[in-house]
Design an enzyme around this catalytic site. Structure first.
Site, short mmCIF file in Angstrom:
data_model
loop_
_atom_site.label_atom_id
_atom_site.label_comp_id
_atom_site.label_asym_id
_atom_site.label_seq_id
_atom_site.Cartn_x
_atom_site.Cartn_y
_atom_site.Cartn_z
N SER A 47 0.93 -1.32 -0.04
CA SER A 47 0.15 0.02 0.15
C SER A 47 0.77 1.24 0.02
CB SER A 47 -0.93 0.09 1.23
OG SER A 47 0.01 -0.20 2.48
N ASP A 326 -3.73 7.37 8.23
CA ASP A 326 -4.53 6.58 9.05
C ASP A 326 -3.56 5.81 10.05
OD1 ASP A 326 -3.23 4.59 7.36
OD2 ASP A 326 -5.23 4.26 6.00
N HIS A 329 -0.51 4.61 7.35
CA HIS A 329 -0.03 5.34 6.20
C HIS A 329 0.36 6.73 6.33
CE1 HIS A 329 -2.54 1.74 4.75
NE2 HIS A 329 -1.37 1.78 4.14
#
Ligand SMILES: *[C@@H]1O[C@H](CO)[C@@H](O)[C@H](O)[C@H]1NC(C)=O
Ligand SMILES: *[C@@H]1O[C@H](CO)[C@@H](O)[C@H](O)[C@H]1NC(C)=O
Ligand SMILES: *[C@@H]1O[C@H](CO)[C@@H](O)[C@H](O)[C@H]1NC(C)=O
Ligand SMILES: *[C@@H]1O[C@H](CO)[C@@H](O)[C@H](O)[C@H]1NC(C)=O
Ligand SMILES: *[C@@H]1O[C@H](CO)[C@@H](O)[C@H](O)[C@H]1NC(C)=O
Ligand SMILES: *[C@@H]1O[C@H](CO)[C@@H](O)[C@H](O)[C@H]1NC(C)=O
Length: 352
Positions: A47, A326, A329
Protein backbone atom coordinates in the site's frame (compact mmCIF):
# COMPACT_ATOMS: atom_id res chain seq x y z
CA UNK A 1 22.84 27.71 -54.90
CA UNK A 2 19.39 29.18 -55.20
CA UNK A 3 17.30 29.74 -52.13
CA UNK A 4 14.97 26.85 -52.99
CA UNK A 5 17.88 24.42 -52.95
CA UNK A 6 19.18 25.87 -49.68
CA UNK A 7 15.77 25.48 -48.13
CA UNK A 8 15.59 21.90 -49.39
CA UNK A 9 19.01 21.02 -47.91
CA UNK A 10 18.09 22.68 -44.63
CA UNK A 11 14.87 20.70 -44.47
CA UNK A 12 16.74 17.46 -45.15
CA UNK A 13 19.26 18.28 -42.43
CA UNK A 14 16.61 18.98 -39.86
CA UNK A 15 14.77 15.82 -40.85
CA UNK A 16 17.97 13.82 -40.33
CA UNK A 17 18.46 15.50 -36.94
CA UNK A 18 14.90 14.69 -35.91
CA UNK A 19 15.35 11.08 -37.01
CA UNK A 20 18.68 10.78 -35.18
CA UNK A 21 17.34 12.22 -31.94
CA UNK A 22 14.38 9.86 -32.16
CA UNK A 23 16.72 6.94 -32.75
CA UNK A 24 18.93 7.57 -29.76
CA UNK A 25 16.34 8.98 -27.44
CA UNK A 26 16.21 12.62 -26.45
CA UNK A 27 18.24 13.21 -23.33
CA UNK A 28 16.92 15.47 -20.67
CA UNK A 29 19.08 16.80 -17.88
CA UNK A 30 17.58 16.11 -14.46
CA UNK A 31 19.50 16.68 -11.27
CA UNK A 32 22.92 15.14 -11.66
CA UNK A 33 21.87 12.57 -14.19
CA UNK A 34 20.78 12.16 -17.73
CA UNK A 35 17.46 10.44 -18.22
CA UNK A 36 16.58 8.68 -21.42
CA UNK A 37 13.18 9.37 -22.79
CA UNK A 38 12.44 5.67 -22.84
CA UNK A 39 12.90 5.24 -19.09
CA UNK A 40 9.94 3.61 -17.35
CA UNK A 41 9.05 2.87 -13.75
CA UNK A 42 7.76 -0.55 -12.70
CA UNK A 43 6.45 -0.78 -9.17
CA UNK A 44 5.95 -3.87 -7.02
CA UNK A 45 4.74 -4.22 -3.46
CA UNK A 46 2.23 -2.92 -0.97
CA UNK A 47 0.00 0.00 0.00
CA UNK A 48 2.90 2.43 0.32
CA UNK A 49 3.17 2.38 -3.46
CA UNK A 50 -0.25 1.10 -4.63
CA UNK A 51 -1.93 3.78 -6.76
CA UNK A 52 -5.18 1.89 -7.35
CA UNK A 53 -4.71 -1.85 -7.85
CA UNK A 54 -6.51 -2.88 -4.70
CA UNK A 55 -10.02 -4.17 -5.31
CA UNK A 56 -12.61 -1.40 -5.09
CA UNK A 57 -14.79 -3.53 -2.83
CA UNK A 58 -12.07 -3.59 -0.14
CA UNK A 59 -12.21 -1.25 2.87
CA UNK A 60 -10.09 1.93 2.69
CA UNK A 61 -8.28 3.42 -0.31
CA UNK A 62 -11.34 3.54 -2.63
CA UNK A 63 -13.62 4.94 0.06
CA UNK A 64 -14.03 8.46 1.35
CA UNK A 65 -12.16 10.23 2.91
CA UNK A 66 -9.17 8.70 1.08
CA UNK A 67 -7.99 11.16 -1.58
CA UNK A 68 -9.69 14.21 -0.01
CA UNK A 69 -6.62 16.43 -0.34
CA UNK A 70 -5.69 15.38 -3.84
CA UNK A 71 -7.49 14.98 -6.19
CA UNK A 72 -10.51 15.40 -3.85
CA UNK A 73 -11.91 11.91 -4.21
CA UNK A 74 -10.64 8.35 -3.62
CA UNK A 75 -8.19 7.06 -6.24
CA UNK A 76 -7.24 3.78 -4.59
CA UNK A 77 -4.26 5.36 -2.87
CA UNK A 78 -3.88 4.67 0.85
CA UNK A 79 -3.56 8.34 1.76
CA UNK A 80 -5.36 11.68 1.50
CA UNK A 81 -3.40 12.36 -1.69
CA UNK A 82 -0.18 11.38 -3.39
CA UNK A 83 1.91 8.43 -2.22
CA UNK A 84 5.55 7.40 -2.62
CA UNK A 85 5.11 6.19 -6.23
CA UNK A 86 3.91 9.64 -7.31
CA UNK A 87 6.96 11.29 -5.74
CA UNK A 88 9.38 8.78 -7.27
CA UNK A 89 7.78 9.23 -10.71
CA UNK A 90 7.99 13.01 -10.32
CA UNK A 91 11.68 12.77 -9.46
CA UNK A 92 12.26 10.65 -12.58
CA UNK A 93 10.27 13.21 -14.60
CA UNK A 94 7.69 10.60 -15.48
CA UNK A 95 3.97 10.57 -15.02
CA UNK A 96 2.76 8.13 -12.41
CA UNK A 97 2.68 4.76 -14.19
CA UNK A 98 -0.64 3.14 -15.01
CA UNK A 99 -1.95 0.53 -12.57
CA UNK A 100 -2.07 -3.06 -13.75
CA UNK A 101 -5.78 -3.12 -12.86
CA UNK A 102 -6.48 -0.70 -15.73
CA UNK A 103 -4.50 -2.68 -18.25
CA UNK A 104 -6.07 -4.69 -21.04
CA UNK A 105 -5.35 -5.00 -24.75
CA UNK A 106 -7.48 -1.97 -25.56
CA UNK A 107 -5.33 0.41 -23.49
CA UNK A 108 -3.60 2.79 -25.92
CA UNK A 109 0.17 2.30 -26.22
CA UNK A 110 1.00 5.77 -24.90
CA UNK A 111 -0.63 4.90 -21.56
CA UNK A 112 2.04 2.27 -21.07
CA UNK A 113 5.06 4.47 -21.72
CA UNK A 114 5.71 5.48 -18.10
CA UNK A 115 5.77 1.86 -16.93
CA UNK A 116 3.26 -0.01 -14.79
CA UNK A 117 2.35 -0.46 -11.15
CA UNK A 118 1.70 -3.99 -9.84
CA UNK A 119 1.53 -3.13 -6.13
CA UNK A 120 -1.44 -4.19 -3.99
CA UNK A 121 -2.29 -2.90 -0.54
CA UNK A 122 -1.82 -5.51 2.17
CA UNK A 123 0.59 -7.79 0.34
CA UNK A 124 3.97 -9.12 1.41
CA UNK A 125 6.75 -11.34 0.13
CA UNK A 126 4.77 -14.19 1.70
CA UNK A 127 1.03 -14.61 1.64
CA UNK A 128 -0.85 -12.37 4.08
CA UNK A 129 -4.52 -11.90 4.87
CA UNK A 130 -4.76 -9.74 1.74
CA UNK A 131 -6.25 -11.40 -1.32
CA UNK A 132 -3.82 -9.43 -3.50
CA UNK A 133 -0.91 -11.16 -5.23
CA UNK A 134 2.28 -11.60 -3.16
CA UNK A 135 5.62 -10.28 -4.45
CA UNK A 136 6.39 -13.44 -6.42
CA UNK A 137 2.95 -13.37 -8.04
CA UNK A 138 3.26 -9.66 -8.92
CA UNK A 139 6.56 -10.29 -10.68
CA UNK A 140 4.96 -13.24 -12.49
CA UNK A 141 2.15 -10.95 -13.71
CA UNK A 142 4.78 -8.53 -15.02
CA UNK A 143 6.68 -11.39 -16.69
CA UNK A 144 3.48 -12.51 -18.37
CA UNK A 145 3.15 -9.06 -19.99
CA UNK A 146 6.74 -9.34 -21.20
CA UNK A 147 5.99 -12.77 -22.69
CA UNK A 148 3.07 -11.13 -24.50
CA UNK A 149 5.39 -8.38 -25.81
CA UNK A 150 3.55 -5.61 -24.01
CA UNK A 151 7.00 -4.57 -22.80
CA UNK A 152 10.28 -5.43 -24.53
CA UNK A 153 13.66 -6.29 -23.08
CA UNK A 154 14.98 -2.84 -24.03
CA UNK A 155 12.06 -1.26 -22.15
CA UNK A 156 13.18 -3.21 -19.10
CA UNK A 157 16.92 -2.58 -19.34
CA UNK A 158 16.28 1.18 -19.47
CA UNK A 159 13.84 1.13 -16.58
CA UNK A 160 13.71 1.19 -12.83
CA UNK A 161 12.03 -1.45 -10.71
CA UNK A 162 10.88 -0.19 -7.31
CA UNK A 163 10.05 -2.68 -4.57
CA UNK A 164 8.16 -1.77 -1.38
CA UNK A 165 7.55 -4.77 0.84
CA UNK A 166 7.67 -6.58 4.20
CA UNK A 167 5.60 -4.37 6.51
CA UNK A 168 2.58 -6.60 5.91
CA UNK A 169 4.61 -9.77 6.41
CA UNK A 170 5.39 -8.55 9.92
CA UNK A 171 1.83 -7.42 10.61
CA UNK A 172 0.57 -10.79 9.51
CA UNK A 173 3.19 -12.57 11.60
CA UNK A 174 2.11 -10.60 14.67
CA UNK A 175 -1.55 -11.26 13.97
CA UNK A 176 -1.03 -15.01 13.52
CA UNK A 177 2.12 -16.25 15.29
CA UNK A 178 2.79 -13.22 17.38
CA UNK A 179 5.85 -14.58 19.15
CA UNK A 180 8.53 -11.93 19.76
CA UNK A 181 11.29 -14.53 20.32
CA UNK A 182 10.45 -16.03 16.92
CA UNK A 183 10.76 -12.65 15.24
CA UNK A 184 14.48 -12.58 14.34
CA UNK A 185 14.36 -15.87 12.45
CA UNK A 186 11.18 -14.79 10.68
CA UNK A 187 12.96 -11.56 9.66
CA UNK A 188 15.78 -13.65 8.19
CA UNK A 189 13.32 -15.62 6.10
CA UNK A 190 11.53 -12.44 4.93
CA UNK A 191 14.84 -10.94 3.81
CA UNK A 192 15.76 -14.24 2.14
CA UNK A 193 12.54 -14.27 0.20
CA UNK A 194 12.94 -10.58 -0.71
CA UNK A 195 16.41 -11.41 -2.03
CA UNK A 196 15.00 -14.20 -4.19
CA UNK A 197 12.47 -11.72 -5.64
CA UNK A 198 15.18 -9.12 -6.32
CA UNK A 199 17.29 -11.70 -8.16
CA UNK A 200 14.23 -12.65 -10.19
CA UNK A 201 13.75 -9.01 -11.28
CA UNK A 202 17.38 -8.84 -12.31
CA UNK A 203 17.08 -12.07 -14.29
CA UNK A 204 14.18 -10.49 -16.23
CA UNK A 205 16.56 -7.77 -17.43
CA UNK A 206 16.31 -4.88 -14.94
CA UNK A 207 19.60 -3.07 -14.41
CA UNK A 208 18.25 -0.69 -11.77
CA UNK A 209 16.38 -2.29 -8.90
CA UNK A 210 15.53 -0.12 -5.93
CA UNK A 211 14.15 -1.64 -2.75
CA UNK A 212 12.73 0.46 0.05
CA UNK A 213 14.16 0.01 3.52
CA UNK A 214 11.38 -0.90 5.95
CA UNK A 215 9.67 2.04 7.63
CA UNK A 216 9.83 2.33 11.43
CA UNK A 217 6.86 0.08 12.24
CA UNK A 218 7.10 1.08 15.90
CA UNK A 219 6.19 4.68 15.00
CA UNK A 220 3.05 3.82 13.01
CA UNK A 221 -0.19 4.81 14.76
CA UNK A 222 -1.19 1.14 15.09
CA UNK A 223 1.83 0.68 17.38
CA UNK A 224 1.74 4.05 19.16
CA UNK A 225 -1.99 3.98 19.98
CA UNK A 226 -1.17 2.19 23.26
CA UNK A 227 0.79 5.28 24.39
CA UNK A 228 -1.91 7.65 23.05
CA UNK A 229 0.42 8.46 20.14
CA UNK A 230 3.12 9.82 22.45
CA UNK A 231 6.13 7.68 21.59
CA UNK A 232 7.40 5.10 19.15
CA UNK A 233 7.69 1.45 20.21
CA UNK A 234 11.41 0.81 20.31
CA UNK A 235 10.98 -2.99 20.48
CA UNK A 236 9.45 -2.92 17.00
CA UNK A 237 11.88 -0.36 15.67
CA UNK A 238 14.82 -2.50 16.82
CA UNK A 239 13.35 -5.41 14.85
CA UNK A 240 12.95 -3.15 11.83
CA UNK A 241 16.59 -2.14 12.18
CA UNK A 242 17.52 -5.82 12.12
CA UNK A 243 15.48 -6.25 8.93
CA UNK A 244 17.14 -3.24 7.33
CA UNK A 245 20.64 -4.36 8.30
CA UNK A 246 20.04 -7.82 6.86
CA UNK A 247 18.61 -6.26 3.72
CA UNK A 248 21.64 -4.01 3.38
CA UNK A 249 23.97 -6.98 3.79
CA UNK A 250 22.03 -9.04 1.29
CA UNK A 251 21.86 -6.28 -1.33
CA UNK A 252 25.56 -5.48 -0.90
CA UNK A 253 26.33 -9.15 -1.49
CA UNK A 254 24.15 -9.27 -4.61
CA UNK A 255 25.99 -6.30 -6.10
CA UNK A 256 29.34 -7.87 -5.28
CA UNK A 257 28.33 -11.14 -6.90
CA UNK A 258 27.44 -9.45 -10.18
CA UNK A 259 30.34 -7.02 -9.84
CA UNK A 260 28.18 -3.95 -10.37
CA UNK A 261 27.57 -1.71 -7.40
CA UNK A 262 24.72 0.14 -9.05
CA UNK A 263 22.23 -2.59 -9.92
CA UNK A 264 20.58 -2.94 -6.52
CA UNK A 265 20.09 0.11 -4.29
CA UNK A 266 18.13 0.77 -1.11
CA UNK A 267 15.90 3.81 -0.67
CA UNK A 268 16.18 4.59 3.02
CA UNK A 269 12.54 5.16 3.89
CA UNK A 270 13.38 4.35 7.53
CA UNK A 271 15.77 7.24 7.78
CA UNK A 272 13.35 9.50 5.91
CA UNK A 273 10.58 8.80 8.43
CA UNK A 274 12.97 9.03 11.38
CA UNK A 275 14.42 12.39 10.33
CA UNK A 276 11.01 13.96 9.69
CA UNK A 277 9.54 12.58 12.93
CA UNK A 278 12.55 13.85 14.92
CA UNK A 279 12.13 17.35 13.56
CA UNK A 280 8.59 17.67 12.21
CA UNK A 281 8.39 21.46 12.48
CA UNK A 282 11.11 21.90 9.87
CA UNK A 283 8.61 20.36 7.46
CA UNK A 284 5.61 22.29 8.80
CA UNK A 285 4.27 19.11 10.39
CA UNK A 286 2.46 19.89 13.64
CA UNK A 287 0.87 16.51 14.38
CA UNK A 288 3.66 13.98 14.64
CA UNK A 289 2.32 10.53 15.60
CA UNK A 290 -1.45 10.91 15.87
CA UNK A 291 -3.16 9.96 12.59
CA UNK A 292 -5.49 12.34 10.79
CA UNK A 293 -8.20 9.75 10.16
CA UNK A 294 -9.15 7.14 12.72
CA UNK A 295 -12.06 5.02 13.87
CA UNK A 296 -14.33 6.32 16.59
CA UNK A 297 -13.72 3.05 18.39
CA UNK A 298 -10.82 0.68 18.09
CA UNK A 299 -12.83 -1.76 15.99
CA UNK A 300 -13.39 0.78 13.19
CA UNK A 301 -10.97 2.08 10.63
CA UNK A 302 -10.68 5.19 8.52
CA UNK A 303 -13.27 4.99 5.75
CA UNK A 304 -15.68 2.60 7.47
CA UNK A 305 -19.40 3.38 7.60
CA UNK A 306 -22.36 1.59 9.20
CA UNK A 307 -25.32 0.09 7.36
CA UNK A 308 -26.94 3.55 7.16
CA UNK A 309 -23.77 5.03 5.66
CA UNK A 310 -22.99 6.87 8.89
CA UNK A 311 -19.25 7.47 9.26
CA UNK A 312 -17.49 5.48 11.95
CA UNK A 313 -14.35 7.58 11.73
CA UNK A 314 -13.13 11.11 12.36
CA UNK A 315 -10.94 13.22 10.10
CA UNK A 316 -8.61 15.95 11.38
CA UNK A 317 -8.89 19.58 10.32
CA UNK A 318 -5.43 19.87 8.81
CA UNK A 319 -4.12 16.83 6.96
CA UNK A 320 -1.48 19.13 5.41
CA UNK A 321 0.21 19.54 8.80
CA UNK A 322 -0.27 15.94 9.99
CA UNK A 323 2.30 13.24 9.27
CA UNK A 324 0.11 10.13 9.43
CA UNK A 325 -3.10 9.71 7.51
CA UNK A 326 -4.46 6.48 8.97
CA UNK A 327 -3.13 3.81 11.32
CA UNK A 328 -0.47 2.67 8.82
CA UNK A 329 0.08 5.31 6.15
CA UNK A 330 1.51 8.84 5.87
CA UNK A 331 -0.50 11.76 4.53
CA UNK A 332 0.52 13.37 1.26
CA UNK A 333 2.26 16.01 3.42
CA UNK A 334 4.05 13.20 5.27
CA UNK A 335 5.25 11.60 2.04
CA UNK A 336 6.26 14.97 0.70
CA UNK A 337 8.39 15.61 3.79
CA UNK A 338 9.98 12.14 3.58
CA UNK A 339 10.67 12.68 -0.12
CA UNK A 340 12.28 16.08 0.55
CA UNK A 341 14.53 14.53 3.20
CA UNK A 342 15.55 11.70 0.86
CA UNK A 343 16.21 14.14 -1.96
CA UNK A 344 18.40 16.25 0.33
CA UNK A 345 20.70 13.32 1.00
CA UNK A 346 21.10 12.43 -2.65
CA UNK A 347 18.33 10.60 -4.46
CA UNK A 348 20.49 10.79 -7.59
CA UNK A 349 22.66 8.05 -6.07
CA UNK A 350 19.66 5.76 -5.65
CA UNK A 351 17.14 6.50 -8.40
CA UNK A 352 18.64 6.80 -11.85
C1 LIG B 1 -13.21 -7.76 -6.08
O1 LIG B 1 -13.90 -8.28 -4.97
C2 LIG B 1 -15.17 -8.78 -5.29
C3 LIG B 1 -15.88 -9.15 -3.99
O2 LIG B 1 -15.00 -9.79 -3.11
C4 LIG B 1 -15.02 -9.96 -6.23
O3 LIG B 1 -16.31 -10.46 -6.58
C5 LIG B 1 -14.29 -9.50 -7.49
O4 LIG B 1 -14.04 -10.60 -8.33
C6 LIG B 1 -12.98 -8.82 -7.13
N1 LIG B 1 -12.42 -8.22 -8.33
C7 LIG B 1 -11.18 -8.41 -8.70
C8 LIG B 1 -10.76 -7.72 -9.95
O5 LIG B 1 -10.39 -9.10 -8.08
C1 LIG C 1 2.93 -16.44 -3.68
O1 LIG C 1 1.67 -16.69 -4.26
C2 LIG C 1 1.69 -17.81 -5.13
C3 LIG C 1 0.36 -17.83 -5.87
O2 LIG C 1 -0.70 -17.70 -4.99
C4 LIG C 1 1.95 -19.06 -4.30
O3 LIG C 1 1.94 -20.20 -5.12
C5 LIG C 1 3.32 -18.91 -3.66
O4 LIG C 1 3.58 -19.99 -2.79
C6 LIG C 1 3.43 -17.62 -2.88
N1 LIG C 1 4.84 -17.40 -2.56
C7 LIG C 1 5.30 -17.21 -1.33
C8 LIG C 1 6.76 -17.00 -1.21
O5 LIG C 1 4.58 -17.17 -0.36
C1 LIG D 1 4.55 -19.90 13.54
O1 LIG D 1 4.68 -20.73 14.67
C2 LIG D 1 4.73 -22.10 14.37
C3 LIG D 1 4.73 -22.85 15.67
O2 LIG D 1 5.54 -22.19 16.61
C4 LIG D 1 5.94 -22.40 13.50
O3 LIG D 1 5.97 -23.76 13.15
C5 LIG D 1 5.86 -21.56 12.22
O4 LIG D 1 7.03 -21.73 11.44
C6 LIG D 1 5.72 -20.10 12.59
N1 LIG D 1 5.50 -19.32 11.38
C7 LIG D 1 6.30 -18.34 11.03
C8 LIG D 1 5.91 -17.59 9.80
O5 LIG D 1 7.28 -18.02 11.65
C1 LIG E 1 18.64 -17.48 4.19
O1 LIG E 1 19.53 -17.80 3.13
C2 LIG E 1 20.82 -18.17 3.57
C3 LIG E 1 21.73 -18.36 2.37
O2 LIG E 1 21.03 -18.35 1.17
C4 LIG E 1 20.70 -19.45 4.38
O3 LIG E 1 21.96 -19.84 4.83
C5 LIG E 1 19.77 -19.22 5.55
O4 LIG E 1 19.55 -20.42 6.26
C6 LIG E 1 18.45 -18.67 5.12
N1 LIG E 1 17.69 -18.30 6.29
C7 LIG E 1 16.39 -18.54 6.43
C8 LIG E 1 15.75 -18.13 7.70
O5 LIG E 1 15.70 -19.04 5.56
C1 LIG F 1 5.95 -2.45 22.20
O1 LIG F 1 4.99 -3.37 21.70
C2 LIG F 1 5.07 -4.63 22.32
C3 LIG F 1 4.14 -5.59 21.62
O2 LIG F 1 2.87 -5.04 21.47
C4 LIG F 1 4.71 -4.47 23.79
O3 LIG F 1 4.80 -5.73 24.44
C5 LIG F 1 5.67 -3.48 24.44
O4 LIG F 1 5.27 -3.21 25.75
C6 LIG F 1 5.73 -2.20 23.66
N1 LIG F 1 6.83 -1.40 24.17
C7 LIG F 1 6.73 -0.13 24.42
C8 LIG F 1 7.95 0.54 24.89
O5 LIG F 1 5.67 0.46 24.26
C1 LIG G 1 24.59 -0.29 3.63
O1 LIG G 1 24.90 0.54 4.74
C2 LIG G 1 26.09 1.30 4.61
C3 LIG G 1 26.34 1.98 5.92
O2 LIG G 1 25.25 2.76 6.30
C4 LIG G 1 25.95 2.27 3.45
O3 LIG G 1 27.11 3.01 3.28
C5 LIG G 1 25.65 1.47 2.18
O4 LIG G 1 25.41 2.37 1.12
C6 LIG G 1 24.44 0.57 2.38
N1 LIG G 1 24.28 -0.30 1.23
C7 LIG G 1 23.21 -0.25 0.43
C8 LIG G 1 23.18 -1.23 -0.66
O5 LIG G 1 22.30 0.53 0.61
Amino acid sequence: MNSHKQLFILSCLSLVLVLLSGQFGLQVEAGHHIHHRSKKLFVFGDSYVDTGNTNKSKPGSWKEPYGITSPGKPTGRFSDGRVLTDFIAKYLRLRTPITHRLWDYTVPKHSLKYGMNFAYGGTGVFDTSSSGPNMTAQIDIFNQLVQENVYTLSDITNSIAYVSVAGNDYNYYLATNGSLPGFPSFIASVVNQTTINLIHLQSLGFKRIVVGALQPLGCLPQATAQTSFQSCNSTFNDLVTLHNNLLNRSVTKLNQEINDHNTFTILDIFDGFRTVLNNPSSHNIKERLKPCCFGVSSEYNCGSVDENNVKKYLVCENPESTFFWDELHPTQAGWNAVYNELEKRGLYKILY
